[in-house]
Design a protein around this motif. Structure first.
Motif, PDB file in Angstrom:
ATOM      1  N   CYS A  20      15.069 -49.751   7.028  1.00 21.27           N
ATOM      2  CA  CYS A  20      15.033 -48.564   7.640  1.00 21.27           C
ATOM      3  C   CYS A  20      13.394 -48.070   8.092  1.00 21.27           C
ATOM      4  CB  CYS A  20      15.677 -47.373   6.928  1.00 21.27           C
ATOM      5  SG  CYS A  20      14.887 -47.363   5.114  1.00 21.27           S
ATOM      6  N   GLU A  21      12.592 -48.666   7.435  1.00 23.91           N
ATOM      7  CA  GLU A  21      11.235 -48.425   7.553  1.00 23.91           C
ATOM      8  C   GLU A  21      10.958 -48.573   9.270  1.00 23.91           C
ATOM      9  OE1 GLU A  21      12.192 -50.748   5.645  1.00 23.91           O
ATOM     10  OE2 GLU A  21      11.279 -50.765   3.629  1.00 23.91           O
ATOM     11  N   VAL A  22      11.398 -49.574   9.617  1.00 21.80           N
ATOM     12  CA  VAL A  22      11.014 -49.790  11.199  1.00 21.80           C
ATOM     13  C   VAL A  22      12.306 -49.270  11.887  1.00 21.80           C
ATOM     14  CG1 VAL A  22      10.875 -51.849  12.789  1.00 21.80           C
ATOM     15  CG2 VAL A  22       9.987 -51.993  10.507  1.00 21.80           C
ATOM     16  N   ALA A  23      13.556 -49.441  11.670  1.00 24.21           N
ATOM     17  CA  ALA A  23      14.622 -49.180  12.542  1.00 24.21           C
ATOM     18  C   ALA A  23      14.942 -47.671  12.152  1.00 24.21           C
ATOM     19  CB  ALA A  23      16.001 -50.136  12.201  1.00 24.21           C
ATOM     20  N   LEU A  24      14.318 -46.547  12.777  1.00 22.38           N
ATOM     21  CA  LEU A  24      14.521 -45.509  12.491  1.00 22.38           C
ATOM     22  C   LEU A  24      15.686 -44.806  13.286  1.00 22.38           C
ATOM     23  CD1 LEU A  24      10.509 -44.372  13.028  1.00 22.38           C
ATOM     24  CD2 LEU A  24      11.719 -44.742  10.830  1.00 22.38           C
ATOM     25  N   ASP A  25      16.185 -43.605  12.552  1.00 17.69           N
ATOM     26  CA  ASP A  25      17.489 -43.119  13.022  1.00 17.69           C
ATOM     27  C   ASP A  25      17.337 -42.227  14.282  1.00 17.69           C
ATOM     28  OD1 ASP A  25      18.754 -44.683  10.777  1.00 17.69           O
ATOM     29  OD2 ASP A  25      18.221 -42.777   9.391  1.00 17.69           O
ATOM     30  N   VAL A  26      17.131 -42.900  15.290  1.00 18.07           N
ATOM     31  CA  VAL A  26      16.720 -41.992  16.636  1.00 18.07           C
ATOM     32  C   VAL A  26      18.270 -42.172  17.385  1.00 18.07           C
ATOM     33  CG1 VAL A  26      14.549 -42.190  16.953  1.00 18.07           C
ATOM     34  CG2 VAL A  26      16.052 -43.889  17.742  1.00 18.07           C
ATOM     35  N   SER A  27      18.931 -42.967  17.064  1.00 15.06           N
ATOM     36  CA  SER A  27      20.341 -42.931  17.573  1.00 15.06           C
ATOM     37  C   SER A  27      21.264 -42.536  16.573  1.00 15.06           C
ATOM     38  CB  SER A  27      20.635 -44.340  18.191  1.00 15.06           C
ATOM     39  OG  SER A  27      22.263 -44.372  18.342  1.00 15.06           O
ATOM     40  N   ARG A  28      21.986 -41.418  16.890  1.00 13.57           N
ATOM     41  CA  ARG A  28      23.067 -40.903  16.076  1.00 13.57           C
ATOM     42  C   ARG A  28      24.157 -41.845  15.799  1.00 13.57           C
ATOM     43  NH1 ARG A  28      23.298 -38.195  11.655  1.00 13.57           N
ATOM     44  NH2 ARG A  28      25.375 -37.178  11.276  1.00 13.57           N
ATOM     45  N   GLN A  29      24.651 -42.367  17.101  1.00 16.93           N
ATOM     46  CA  GLN A  29      25.770 -43.253  16.870  1.00 16.93           C
ATOM     47  C   GLN A  29      25.357 -44.425  16.023  1.00 16.93           C
ATOM     48  OE1 GLN A  29      24.142 -42.103  19.589  1.00 16.93           O
ATOM     49  NE2 GLN A  29      25.961 -40.742  20.688  1.00 16.93           N
ATOM     50  N   SER A  30      24.420 -44.982  15.952  1.00 13.08           N
ATOM     51  CA  SER A  30      23.841 -45.941  15.160  1.00 13.08           C
ATOM     52  C   SER A  30      24.067 -45.371  13.729  1.00 13.08           C
ATOM     53  CB  SER A  30      22.611 -46.711  15.427  1.00 13.08           C
ATOM     54  OG  SER A  30      22.716 -47.246  16.871  1.00 13.08           O
ATOM     55  N   LEU A  31      23.601 -44.710  13.297  1.00  9.79           N
ATOM     56  CA  LEU A  31      23.517 -44.120  11.790  1.00  9.79           C
ATOM     57  C   LEU A  31      24.792 -43.718  11.330  1.00  9.79           C
ATOM     58  CD1 LEU A  31      21.880 -43.124   9.423  1.00  9.79           C
ATOM     59  CD2 LEU A  31      21.750 -40.806  10.690  1.00  9.79           C
ATOM     60  N   ARG A  32      25.630 -43.323  12.395  1.00 13.46           N
ATOM     61  CA  ARG A  32      27.099 -43.011  11.978  1.00 13.46           C
ATOM     62  C   ARG A  32      27.856 -44.117  11.525  1.00 13.46           C
ATOM     63  NH1 ARG A  32      29.615 -38.725   9.768  1.00 13.46           N
ATOM     64  NH2 ARG A  32      31.978 -38.978  10.272  1.00 13.46           N
ATOM     65  N   LEU A  33      27.484 -45.422  11.828  1.00 15.08           N
ATOM     66  CA  LEU A  33      28.295 -46.424  11.221  1.00 15.08           C
ATOM     67  C   LEU A  33      27.929 -46.513   9.734  1.00 15.08           C
ATOM     68  CD1 LEU A  33      27.037 -49.134  14.234  1.00 15.08           C
ATOM     69  CD2 LEU A  33      29.327 -47.990  14.003  1.00 15.08           C
ATOM     70  N   LEU A  34      26.839 -46.489   9.516  1.00 17.86           N
ATOM     71  CA  LEU A  34      26.417 -46.294   8.008  1.00 17.86           C
ATOM     72  C   LEU A  34      27.032 -45.275   7.147  1.00 17.86           C
ATOM     73  CD1 LEU A  34      22.662 -47.710   8.300  1.00 17.86           C
ATOM     74  CD2 LEU A  34      24.812 -49.141   8.044  1.00 17.86           C
ATOM     75  N   GLU A  35      27.004 -43.857   7.873  1.00 15.84           N
ATOM     76  CA  GLU A  35      27.270 -42.969   7.085  1.00 15.84           C
ATOM     77  C   GLU A  35      28.920 -43.116   6.961  1.00 15.84           C
ATOM     78  OE1 GLU A  35      24.371 -39.243   8.608  1.00 15.84           O
ATOM     79  OE2 GLU A  35      26.247 -39.788   9.727  1.00 15.84           O
ATOM     80  N   CYS A  36      29.713 -43.715   7.593  1.00 11.90           N
ATOM     81  CA  CYS A  36      31.064 -43.846   7.367  1.00 11.90           C
ATOM     82  C   CYS A  36      31.345 -44.618   6.313  1.00 11.90           C
ATOM     83  CB  CYS A  36      31.968 -44.441   8.637  1.00 11.90           C
ATOM     84  SG  CYS A  36      32.196 -43.312  10.159  1.00 11.90           S
ATOM     85  N   VAL A  37      30.434 -45.729   6.025  1.00 11.86           N
ATOM     86  CA  VAL A  37      30.865 -46.493   5.022  1.00 11.86           C
ATOM     87  C   VAL A  37      30.362 -45.860   3.593  1.00 11.86           C
ATOM     88  CG1 VAL A  37      30.199 -48.693   4.025  1.00 11.86           C
ATOM     89  CG2 VAL A  37      30.348 -48.489   6.288  1.00 11.86           C
ATOM     90  N   GLN A  38      29.330 -44.963   3.906  1.00  8.00           N
ATOM     91  CA  GLN A  38      28.871 -44.412   2.390  1.00  8.00           C
ATOM     92  C   GLN A  38      29.839 -43.144   2.041  1.00  8.00           C
ATOM     93  OE1 GLN A  38      25.631 -41.465   3.090  1.00  8.00           O
ATOM     94  NE2 GLN A  38      24.917 -41.995   1.089  1.00  8.00           N
ATOM     95  N   LEU A  39      30.421 -42.639   2.977  1.00  4.63           N
ATOM     96  CA  LEU A  39      31.317 -41.430   2.750  1.00  4.63           C
ATOM     97  C   LEU A  39      32.565 -42.086   2.406  1.00  4.63           C
ATOM     98  CD1 LEU A  39      30.987 -39.024   6.056  1.00  4.63           C
ATOM     99  CD2 LEU A  39      30.059 -38.774   3.708  1.00  4.63           C
ATOM    100  N   SER A  40      33.085 -43.253   2.863  1.00  7.14           N
ATOM    101  CA  SER A  40      34.305 -43.661   2.233  1.00  7.14           C
ATOM    102  C   SER A  40      33.895 -44.227   0.891  1.00  7.14           C
ATOM    103  CB  SER A  40      34.399 -45.221   3.181  1.00  7.14           C
ATOM    104  OG  SER A  40      35.660 -45.724   2.711  1.00  7.14           O
ATOM    105  N   PHE A  41      32.761 -44.780   0.351  1.00  5.54           N
ATOM    106  CA  PHE A  41      32.676 -45.088  -0.927  1.00  5.54           C
ATOM    107  C   PHE A  41      32.807 -44.040  -1.789  1.00  5.54           C
ATOM    108  CE2 PHE A  41      30.496 -46.130  -4.745  1.00  5.54           C
ATOM    109  CZ  PHE A  41      30.663 -47.728  -4.753  1.00  5.54           C
ATOM    110  N   LEU A  42      32.074 -42.905  -1.679  1.00  3.50           N
ATOM    111  CA  LEU A  42      31.964 -41.829  -2.475  1.00  3.50           C
ATOM    112  C   LEU A  42      33.250 -40.899  -2.426  1.00  3.50           C
ATOM    113  CD1 LEU A  42      28.681 -40.157  -1.476  1.00  3.50           C
ATOM    114  CD2 LEU A  42      29.184 -41.681  -3.373  1.00  3.50           C
ATOM    115  N   ARG A  43      34.359 -41.174  -1.436  1.00  6.67           N
ATOM    116  CA  ARG A  43      35.519 -40.544  -1.430  1.00  6.67           C
ATOM    117  C   ARG A  43      36.623 -41.216  -2.488  1.00  6.67           C
ATOM    118  NH1 ARG A  43      35.197 -39.540   4.788  1.00  6.67           N
ATOM    119  NH2 ARG A  43      34.861 -37.425   5.006  1.00  6.67           N
ATOM    120  N   ARG A  44      36.338 -42.724  -2.270  1.00  5.12           N
ATOM    121  CA  ARG A  44      37.101 -43.598  -2.922  1.00  5.12           C
ATOM    122  C   ARG A  44      36.609 -43.187  -4.523  1.00  5.12           C
ATOM    123  NH1 ARG A  44      37.972 -49.266  -0.062  1.00  5.12           N
ATOM    124  NH2 ARG A  44      39.206 -49.489  -1.735  1.00  5.12           N
TER     125      ARG A  44
END
Length: 439
Positions: free
Chosen positions: A208-232
């Motif tokens: 993440c130091e190099v691959a900055l989150d300028v693309s919302r669609q790409s970041l959303r891929l990781l966010e979905c997994v994070q939300l899934s973990f916390l909900r479960r």
């Protein structure tokens, strides 16, 4: 140096100790170096030191970072060559092969690939240019992993495949983590958060130091997994607010978590001596930013200004060199995160109980710590009681005020709040206060 190393290894003896027992001294094999010995990377650097001075490896048309020509980089034995033309790249490949042959090094042709960045010509597969090393054809690819980062040349976001792979790996670890519940029961929140930070979070922040989150669609891929973990982990459904997942567990949203890591790397780059390659790359990025051109520092600025609570700072070279610039930005990012979460909770009509609890439990806008804290009720030992309390606090329960909020079918209308009456015949709305204190 080599004679000194031979003498050191020849005279070195070892013993094995187990509790109070010690073996007699014995000698280690003199073949190779000890695993983990710091002299190993030093010797490798010495071995590779003359590669840049090899004829054909450097030229005037090499890529330049802040005016410094850089024709190749290495990470241990992983080597990357680049050039601005196909002919120049072939010359470098030939020169590198000759250097390897003189130094008894073999190039793994099967693992070697070449890529082309920038506007792609509209040509068929048979028209793709070819590169060779010692007569062996090097395969062309549009996707390759180097030093843990997956690059792609066929997407606008060159790190898109990297996001996809990290999301897939994090999802696999998440599924495996909760699969053990069949054997050990419901995973406690404290242990679950330890598993998250140790096994899942590293995939979220890798690169993440190099691959900055300028693309919302790409970041959303990781966010979905994070939300899934916390909900479960909390026993909540997908209908609950996302903000409560972070305010109750103390976990930072990925948009902020990854940005804070990138800002720490930013501070590291600014303090590097000018003879480092990374310092040249960062300086080149600042110069491009000053010229209003796309660059790494421009991407950091874009991320800061597109947070839920935007942050605007000075990007002049004088401001960047100030001692307190980075600390100030990090503090503002933490405050932005707390404001965003608090604003989402306070704006939700169904989280009135959560709003009251947050005002007492958290001083969200003044707390200096990065973590927002774990809600006390999440430490309740009985899992059924803990899940019931969590659903009550997060308005993910089955009381009429929440259950009748959701239409049964797509055509059905939402039932007005004053019609969501108590199931036991009371003429009052069945909300949290009524169910617990009145009825």
């Amino acid at each position: 140096v080599f004679d000194w190393l031979r003498m050191l290894y020849a005279r070195m003896n070892y013993v094995v100790r187990h509790k109070d027992e010690v073996t007699s001294a014995f000698k280690q094999s003199t073949v190779g170096l000890l695993t983990g010995d710091p002299i190993s990377p030093i010797l490798w650097d010495i071995f590779f030191a003359d590669l840049g001075s090899t004829e054909g490896m450097s030229a005037d048309d090499d890529l330049r970072l802040a005016g410094r020509a850089i024709s190749h980089v290495e990470q241990a034995d992983d080597v990357a060559l680049w050039a601005t033309s196909l002919m120049r790249l072939q010359e470098k490949l030939s020169a590198f092969f000759l250097w390897c042959r003189r130094n008894f090094v073999t190039i793994s042709v099967s693992k070697t690939k070449w890529m082309m960045f920038g506007p792609m010509p509209e040509i068929s597969a048979s028209q793709i240019p070819q590169l060779f090393v010692d007569g062996a054809l090097i395969m062309f690819t549009v996707e390759y992993k180097f030093v843990g980062i997956v690059f792609t040349s066929c997407e606008r976001d060159i790190f898109r495949k990297h996001y996809e792979r990290m999301a897939l790996k994090a999802s696999s670890v998440t599924s495996l983590t909760f699969a053990v519940s069949v054997h050990i029961g419901v995973l406690p929140v404290r242990e679950g958060l330890r598993m998250y930070r140790a096994q899942v979070d590293p995939y979220f922040i890798l690169g993440c130091e190099v691959a900055l989150d300028v693309s919302r669609q790409s970041l959303r891929l990781l966010e979905c997994v994070q939300l899934s973990f916390l909900r479960r982990l909390l026993g909540l459904t997908a209908r609950c607010s996302t903000a409560v997942l972070f305010t109750e567990t103390g976990v930072l949203p990925l948009q902020y978590r990854r940005l804070l890591v990138a800002l720490r790397f930013f501070r590291y780059l600014v303090k590097l001596p000018l003879n480092h390659f990374a310092a040249s790359a960062s300086m080149d990025s600042f110069l491009l930013h000053a010229a209003a051109l796309s660059s790494w520092s421009m991407d950091i600025r874009y991320v800061l200004e597109n947070l839920p609570v935007p942050i605007y700072v000075s990007w002049s070279l004088t401001a960047l060199s100030a001692e307190d610039w980075h600390d100030s930005v990090v503090s503002r990012v933490i405050v932005s995160c707390k404001k965003a979460l608090w604003g989402e909770v306070a704006a939700s009509r169904k989280l009135s109980l959560m709003t009251l609890m947050l005002r007492r439990r958290l001083r969200m806008l003044r707390g200096p710590a990065h973590e927002l804290g774990v809600a006390p009720y999440l430490h309740v030992p009985t899992s059924a009681h803990r899940v019931a309390l969590t659903r009550l606090m997060c308005s993910d329960h089955s009381f009429a005020v929440e259950f009748l909020r959701r239409p049964v079918t797509q055509r059905a209308r939402v039932i007005p709040r004053h019609w969501r009456l108590c199931r036991y015949g009371c003429a009052q709305v069945e909300d949290e206060r009524h169910a617990i204190l009145d009825c």
